[in-house]
Design an enzyme around this catalytic site. Structure first.
Site, mmCIF file in Angstrom:
data_model
loop_
_atom_site.group_PDB
_atom_site.id
_atom_site.type_symbol
_atom_site.label_atom_id
_atom_site.label_comp_id
_atom_site.label_asym_id
_atom_site.label_seq_id
_atom_site.Cartn_x
_atom_site.Cartn_y
_atom_site.Cartn_z
ATOM 1 N N ASP A 156 8.282 -6.059 1.961
ATOM 2 C CA ASP A 156 6.834 -5.919 1.799
ATOM 3 C C ASP A 156 6.153 -6.351 3.102
ATOM 4 O O ASP A 156 6.335 -7.481 3.555
ATOM 5 C CB ASP A 156 6.383 -6.802 0.632
ATOM 6 C CG ASP A 156 4.880 -6.843 0.442
ATOM 7 O OD1 ASP A 156 4.155 -6.068 1.098
ATOM 8 O OD2 ASP A 156 4.432 -7.664 -0.384
ATOM 9 N N HIS A 210 5.539 -4.148 -2.245
ATOM 10 C CA HIS A 210 4.356 -4.981 -2.482
ATOM 11 C C HIS A 210 3.989 -5.012 -3.962
ATOM 12 O O HIS A 210 3.630 -6.064 -4.497
ATOM 13 C CB HIS A 210 3.183 -4.464 -1.651
ATOM 14 C CG HIS A 210 1.977 -5.343 -1.700
ATOM 15 N ND1 HIS A 210 2.019 -6.686 -1.395
ATOM 16 C CD2 HIS A 210 0.675 -5.078 -2.033
ATOM 17 C CE1 HIS A 210 0.803 -7.206 -1.532
ATOM 18 N NE2 HIS A 210 -0.017 -6.252 -1.919
ATOM 19 N N SER A 226 -1.558 -10.263 -3.936
ATOM 20 C CA SER A 226 -2.166 -9.590 -2.806
ATOM 21 C C SER A 226 -3.478 -10.276 -2.417
ATOM 22 O O SER A 226 -3.500 -11.483 -2.173
ATOM 23 C CB SER A 226 -2.368 -8.111 -3.170
ATOM 24 O OG SER A 226 -2.689 -7.334 -2.060
#
Length: 311
Positions: free
Chosen positions: A237, A291, A181
């Site tokens: 995602d 995610h 991320s």
């Protein structure tokens, strides 16, 4: 930014389209994907992913390498250095991986419960790359995500000093940079900094998971030509699709895309922003839970995947 994604997951019919797709007119690849096996993933991506997972653990458990199963999965690792406060300054750590004979740098990703961490993502305007750190890029028109660059700058000097000391002390000839991320986005900048700073004989690899776009076309081209980034996107995602291309952002090459939830089916995606992978996802099928994972071999990210107090 990722707090907004959570909101969109609750109200997709109202809000998702203008954020993730309309007007998305940047160039993208339409090249056919190729098979990427589970064995390929395990041999090239699993170990960096395991280090990226540990970056979400408490600083104390990383320092003592007592973070439970995530640390037990990586024996023969010596902690060298850490920095950040797991807030405005996300945590990073440097370690020596004796089994891989490498120095590893892992960056923490966004803490969805910490507003200071989320603010790093929210500053998504494009700004000039700091060419004092990358003098070879002067005049190339490279622009990067404002929040990501600010996050990178907060720890860059101390991190680089730790890596250089680790290389000198261990004799390692390889540096592995990884993150998930926000951590993946910062890892691309860290990898670029390390690569320009070490002797050319030292191999530097950058591996990210759930990587958002981090800069403009010139930044993507720089990563392709000078750094080399491999990143894994998981099914639907939405994070790899932000910031959107119509705002000037572009992904570099190197995407490996997970096509379903079996944790076994992957494809390699040639070119930048390949429409057959995350960039081509339908706006109607956004899945924020993708995610965090799992990605493969039950590899998931976030503080719930590495609980505090583990021993």
């Amino acid at each position: 930014m990722f707090a907004l994604i959570s909101l969109l997951a609750l109200l997709p019919s109202v809000l998702s389209a203008p954020i993730f797709g309309l007007g998305d007119d940047g160039e993208s690849s339409t090249e056919a994907t190729t098979a990427f096996s589970l064995a390929d993933a395990e041999s090239t991506l699993l170990r960096p992913g395991q280090f990226a997972r540990i970056a979400y653990c408490s600083s104390q458990s990383i320092t003592t390498w007592t973070c439970g199963e995530p640390c037990k999965a990586l024996p023969n690792v010596t902690f060298l250095q850490s920095g950040g406060d797991q807030g405005l300054i996300p945590l990073y750590f440097v370690a020596h991986d004796a089994d891989d004979q490498s120095i590893v740098v892992a960056h923490e990703g966004t803490d969805s419960k910490n507003i200071l961490s989320i603010l790093n993502d929210a500053k998504f305007g494009l700004v000039d790359l700091n060419v004092t750190r990358f003098p070879d890029t002067a005049g190339k028109g490279i622009k990067v995500h404002s929040g990501f660059q600010e996050t990178f700058e907060r720890t860059a000097d101390g991190l680089l000093a730790g890596v250089m000391k680790g290389l000198a002390d261990t004799g390692a000839k390889k540096v592995v940079v990884t993150g998930h991320s926000l951590g993946a986005a910062v890892a691309t900048m860290t990898g670029a900094l390390i690569k320009k700073s070490v002797d050319p004989s030292v191999e530097v690899t950058v591996t990210g998971f759930g990587l958002p776009r981090g800069g403009n076309q010139a930044w993507a081209d720089f990563l392709d030509s000078d750094v080399g980034v491999t990143f894994m996107s998981n099914q639907n995602d939405p994070v790899p699709s932000v910031p959107p291309r119509f705002t000037g952002f572009q992904h570099s090459s190197g995407e490996i895309h997970i096509t379903d939830d079996t944790q076994k089916n992957f494809v390699a995606c040639p070119g930048q922003d390949n429409e057959n992978c995350a960039t081509g996802n339908s706006l109607l099928d956004v899945n924020v839970s993708n995610h965090k994972g799992p990605y493969f071999d039950d590899l998931s990210f976030g503080h719930s995947a590495c609980p505090d107090g583990a021993t």
